[in-house]
Design an enzyme around this catalytic site. Structure first.
Site, PDB file in Angstrom:
ATOM      1  N   HIS A 164       0.844  -1.207   0.000  1.00  0.00           N
ATOM      2  CA  HIS A 164       0.000   0.000   0.000  1.00  0.00           C
ATOM      3  C   HIS A 164       0.873   1.249   0.000  1.00  0.00           C
ATOM      4  CE1 HIS A 164      -3.460   2.577   1.476  1.00  0.00           C
ATOM      5  NE2 HIS A 164      -2.415   3.309   1.841  1.00  0.00           N
ATOM      6  N   GLU A 165       1.794   1.314   0.932  1.00  0.00           N
ATOM      7  CA  GLU A 165       2.599   2.533   1.080  1.00  0.00           C
ATOM      8  C   GLU A 165       3.479   2.767  -0.145  1.00  0.00           C
ATOM      9  OE1 GLU A 165       2.194   4.837   3.127  1.00  0.00           O
ATOM     10  OE2 GLU A 165       0.844   3.861   4.542  1.00  0.00           O
ATOM     11  N   HIS A 198       1.748   4.362  -3.028  1.00  0.00           N
ATOM     12  CA  HIS A 198       1.644   5.832  -3.016  1.00  0.00           C
ATOM     13  C   HIS A 198       2.797   6.446  -3.812  1.00  0.00           C
ATOM     14  CE1 HIS A 198      -1.855   6.570  -0.640  1.00  0.00           C
ATOM     15  NE2 HIS A 198      -1.414   5.908   0.415  1.00  0.00           N
ATOM     16  N   HIS A 222      -9.485   8.109   3.640  1.00  0.00           N
ATOM     17  CA  HIS A 222      -9.425   6.710   4.089  1.00  0.00           C
ATOM     18  C   HIS A 222     -10.814   6.120   4.342  1.00  0.00           C
ATOM     19  CE1 HIS A 222      -5.271   7.994   5.141  1.00  0.00           C
ATOM     20  NE2 HIS A 222      -4.976   6.750   4.832  1.00  0.00           N
ATOM     21  N   ASP A 279      -9.309  14.136   7.757  1.00  0.00           N
ATOM     22  CA  ASP A 279      -8.637  13.143   6.916  1.00  0.00           C
ATOM     23  C   ASP A 279      -8.689  13.533   5.434  1.00  0.00           C
ATOM     24  OD1 ASP A 279      -7.377  10.735   6.181  1.00  0.00           O
ATOM     25  OD2 ASP A 279      -9.261   9.612   6.139  1.00  0.00           O
ATOM     26  N   TYR A 306      -4.415  14.471  -3.222  1.00  0.00           N
ATOM     27  CA  TYR A 306      -4.756  13.751  -1.986  1.00  0.00           C
ATOM     28  C   TYR A 306      -5.817  14.503  -1.189  1.00  0.00           C
ATOM     29  CZ  TYR A 306      -3.713  10.246   1.572  1.00  0.00           C
ATOM     30  OH  TYR A 306      -3.780   9.182   2.439  1.00  0.00           O
ATOM     31  N   GLU A 333      -5.942   6.623  -2.261  1.00  0.00           N
ATOM     32  CA  GLU A 333      -5.938   5.624  -1.196  1.00  0.00           C
ATOM     33  C   GLU A 333      -6.349   4.248  -1.724  1.00  0.00           C
ATOM     34  OE1 GLU A 333      -5.276   4.911   2.007  1.00  0.00           O
ATOM     35  OE2 GLU A 333      -4.038   6.650   1.624  1.00  0.00           O
TER      36      GLU A 333
END
Ligand SMILES: [Zn+2]
Length: 370
Positions: free
Chosen positions: A172-173, A176, A274, A269, A187, A196
């Site tokens: 996931h990271e 990005h 998210h 957020d 974002y 996301e």
């Protein structure tokens, strides 16, 4: 998209709404740990917004990138200075530290999935070296990609375990980073929720690829194995059934919507990036399940083409992204099971593909119905 500079996303795998809830826990130790993580993340987020990272710049073409990753793992020694002390370089033997070895293997698994499934060489497509620091801060309940490297906390051991445990978190990271170098989805709001979701999609696909699972064998969870024993939950998010990942006295209940009827409007957020990511996440799951087989092959290819095709606006909304996936499915596979599955998936989650901005028309081809 502006290709001269990209703004890296500061995404922590545990989103602020989860830590907010923990910060209000009656248990003083629990709330203090959550508050420290939140304060750290807020500072880091602000710092990132003040900086931009130069994207790929023109110039002489580099030599063909290697089919091998170039990994370096560091130990932050529970401090906040990055990257910390180097503990394992590419090709070196495993160390005595399980976290360092897991991070090394996970960077390798992510590199391998992108290379073998999509022919992509690392995050930037040009063999970018992959760096990760483990043991960041003390009891730090998060992991993030800071635009330049991966950073993992150990977790507090009460709610969260070591953040190097789930492979999909690392996928996931790092995704990005891929998005930063490709569609660069803003974002914020729906484009942020798409950013996301793309990370969840490829994070899950990295895990499915490593395990050799088909769409119906996969758990479609993000962060399985991260919650400490005793926490009532199975993961941070569920792509198959958003809103069902956890329901716990300390963590609260998973707030992700599964379709547009539950779309969350909030200023928190980055306007719920998210939260509303549950909607496109489920669309991907539905498309992959309908197509069947290995999800990284056809469904993943369609999403990868959408992300990297160069036609998606940085401010794409769900309807734009949906139209782009349908266009990508038709462009690669023609009208058939794939395009039908993608259309039906978006319909199921309440998103109508936008009528404009159809990507990838071949010369002489008539616009496709979406
Ligand atoms: Zn993220």
């Amino acid at each position: 998209m502006d290709s001269s500079a990209t703004t890296p996303v500061f995404c922590t795998i545990v989103p602020p709404h989860v830590l907010d809830r923990l910060a209000r826990a009656d248990d003083a130790a629990l709330s203090a740990t959550a508050r420290r993580t939140l304060e750290h993340d807020a500072r880091e987020r602000t710092r990132r917004q003040l900086n931009t990272v130069l994207g790929p710049v023109g110039g002489a073409p580099a030599a063909a990138p290697s089919d091998r990753p170039a990994r370096t793992i560091y130990d932050a020694g529970h401090q906040d200075a990055l990257p910390g002390r180097e503990v394992r370089a590419e090709g070196a033997q495993p160390t005595a530290d399980d976290s360092a070895n897991r991070a090394y293997d996970a960077l390798g698994a992510t590199f391998e999935t992108y290379l073998n499934a999509y022919g992509r060489h690392s995050i930037d497509g040009e063999g970018l070296p992959l760096k990760a620091s483990v043991h960041y801060l003390r009891d730090y309940n998060n992991a993030f990609w800071n635009g330049e490297q991966m950073v993992f906390g150990d977790g507090d051991g009460r709610i969260f375990l070591d953040f190097t445990l789930p492979l999909d978190v690392i996928g996931h990271e790092l995704t990005h980073g891929v998005t930063q170098y490709t569609a660069n989805l803003d974002y914020q709001g729906q484009s942020g929720a798409l950013n996301e979701s793309v990370s969840d999609v490829f994070g899950s696909l990295v895990k499915q690829y490593a395990l050799g699972q088909t769409a119906d064998q996969a758990d479609w969870l993000i962060g399985a194995g991260l919650l400490a024993p005793g926490v009532n939950g199975k993961a941070l998010r569920s792509m198959k059934e958003p809103g069902t990942a956890y329901d716990d006295p300390q963590l609260g209940k998973d707030p992700q919507p599964a379709s547009m009827s539950g779309y969350v409007t909030t200023s928190q957020d980055n306007s719920g990036v998210h939260l509303n990511s549950g909607i496109p996440n489920r669309a991907f799951y539905l498309a992959a399940a309908a197509i069947g087989g290995h999800a990284w092959e056809q469904a993943g290819q369609v999403w990868y083409d959408t992300l990297t095709g160069g036609t998606l606006s940085a401010h794409a909304q769900f309807a734009d992204f949906a139209a782009a996936t349908v266009g990508a499915a038709v462009a690669r596979y023609g009208e058939g099971v794939q395009s039908r599955a993608v259309r039906a998936a978006w319909t199921e989650v309440g998103v109508t593909p936008a009528a404009t901005g159809l990507p990838r028309q071949q010369p002489g081809q008539q616009p496709q119905e979406v």
